[in-house]
Design an enzyme around this catalytic site. Structure first.
Site, PDB file in Angstrom:
ATOM      1  N   CYS A  53     -25.589 -31.019 -19.722  1.00  0.00           N
ATOM      2  CA  CYS A  53     -24.343 -30.487 -19.423  1.00  0.00           C
ATOM      3  C   CYS A  53     -24.270 -28.940 -19.462  1.00  0.00           C
ATOM      4  CB  CYS A  53     -23.569 -31.143 -20.273  1.00  0.00           C
ATOM      5  SG  CYS A  53     -21.713 -31.221 -19.939  1.00  0.00           S
ATOM      6  N   GLU A 105     -25.082 -37.548 -20.423  1.00  0.00           N
ATOM      7  CA  GLU A 105     -25.106 -36.800 -22.053  1.00  0.00           C
ATOM      8  C   GLU A 105     -24.420 -37.710 -22.708  1.00  0.00           C
ATOM      9  OE1 GLU A 105     -23.653 -32.709 -23.993  1.00  0.00           O
ATOM     10  OE2 GLU A 105     -22.636 -33.429 -22.189  1.00  0.00           O
ATOM     11  N   LYS A 144     -30.208 -29.644 -26.578  1.00  0.00           N
ATOM     12  CA  LYS A 144     -29.486 -28.779 -25.863  1.00  0.00           C
ATOM     13  C   LYS A 144     -29.259 -27.355 -26.497  1.00  0.00           C
ATOM     14  CE  LYS A 144     -24.672 -29.001 -24.113  1.00  0.00           C
ATOM     15  NZ  LYS A 144     -23.255 -29.732 -24.071  1.00  0.00           N
TER      16      LYS A 144
END
Length: 283
Positions: A156, A43, A115
């Site tokens: 993440c 990330e 995300k």
């Protein structure tokens, strides 16, 4: 083929996008030289910097981003699949996306993923994060079909939301990509168990490239880039927070084997959820 080599990059991205790009390219070349056909970065590969103003000074739109362009060129040059775990890109409305890019071995863009889950939290050590203040959350789960695997894309904090990975597994994903920049505090407590749990729950491989170490902006990330098999066994672990690569041979047929032994994807049933605790029970 069902068996192939993959590589995950462990980085310590800083505030200078060009320096990060140089580090990224060196690690990609090392990974390709090891025989990997798929290479994943962590990330925020492109830049890791605190503060919205500082971030906005360093990013651009996806079509102009040097990291995105160079990843495509490297994929074509090295004949490998390159997955930028994520980088910050400017959106037309002035907001920012935390976006993953997956390129094919001819340099073509196969998939992107924004995300979904924003890390808005206050930690015990005084750290405070409000991703939603800068980033626009995604709203679409993605499974990319490669010649040798079906890859579920995540980033993440997504790892804490098992419903995302269940949806990907049901859509055919046999490998889950969970690149991250986990804080040291949360990483020490939860990193390994969360990655292993997502693998076990879905009978899928997990590849998790990570940021590691003390960054220029003062934050500390946990490192410990991982590759986990569908039975939950760790087959590769960087074991530290230093930049480098993690490489492993994976066999996607192990996913089907795990799902035969533990057929929870098939055995799942819908159910009526409970009423909130303390809510009045209606007759």
């Amino acid at each position: 083929m069902t068996s192939f080599r993959v590589a995950a990059l462990q980085m310590r991205s800083g505030t200078d996008p060009q320096a990060n790009l140089t580090a990224f390219e060196a690690l990609v070349r090392e990974a390709a030289g090891s025989g990997a056909v798929y290479v994943q970065s962590p990330e925020m590969t492109g830049v890791l910097v605190r503060g919205r103003e500082a971030l906005m000074e360093r990013i651009t739109t996806a079509d102009k981003d040097p990291l995105v362009r160079r990843a495509s060129e490297l994929a074509r040059e090295l004949s490998v699949f390159i997955h930028i775990g994520s980088t910050a890109v400017l959106l037309e409305d002035g907001r920012v996306a935390n976006r993953a890019f997956l390129f094919g071995a001819e340099g073509e863009l196969i998939a992107t993923y924004d995300k979904i889950h924003m890390f808005d939290v206050d930690l015990d050590n005084g750290e405070s994060w409000r991703e939603s203040a800068t980033y626009a959350p995604g709203d679409r789960a993605v499974v990319a079909q490669l010649p040798f695997m079906n890859l579920g894309l995540a980033i993440c904090y997504d790892v804490r939301f098992p419903q995302l990975f269940r949806a990907q597994a049901l859509a055919g994903a046999d490998v889950l990509a969970i690149p991250a920049a986990f804080t040291r505090q949360t990483g020490e407590a939860h990193w390994h168990v969360l990655q292993r749990a997502r693998a076990i729950e879905n009978g899928a491989w997990v590849i998790a490239a990570a940021q590691g170490g003390r960054h220029e902006d003062g934050r500390e990330t946990y490192g410990h880039t991982l590759i986990v098999d569908p039975w939950g066994r760790i087959v590769a672990d960087a074991g530290n927070d230093e930049p480098g690569i993690v490489v492993a041979e994976i066999d996607v047929s192990a996913s089907a084997d795990a799902r035969r032994k533990i057929p929870n994807l098939k055995n799942a049933r819908d159910f009526i959820p409970p009423s909130p605790v303390g809510a009045e029970v209606m007759a």
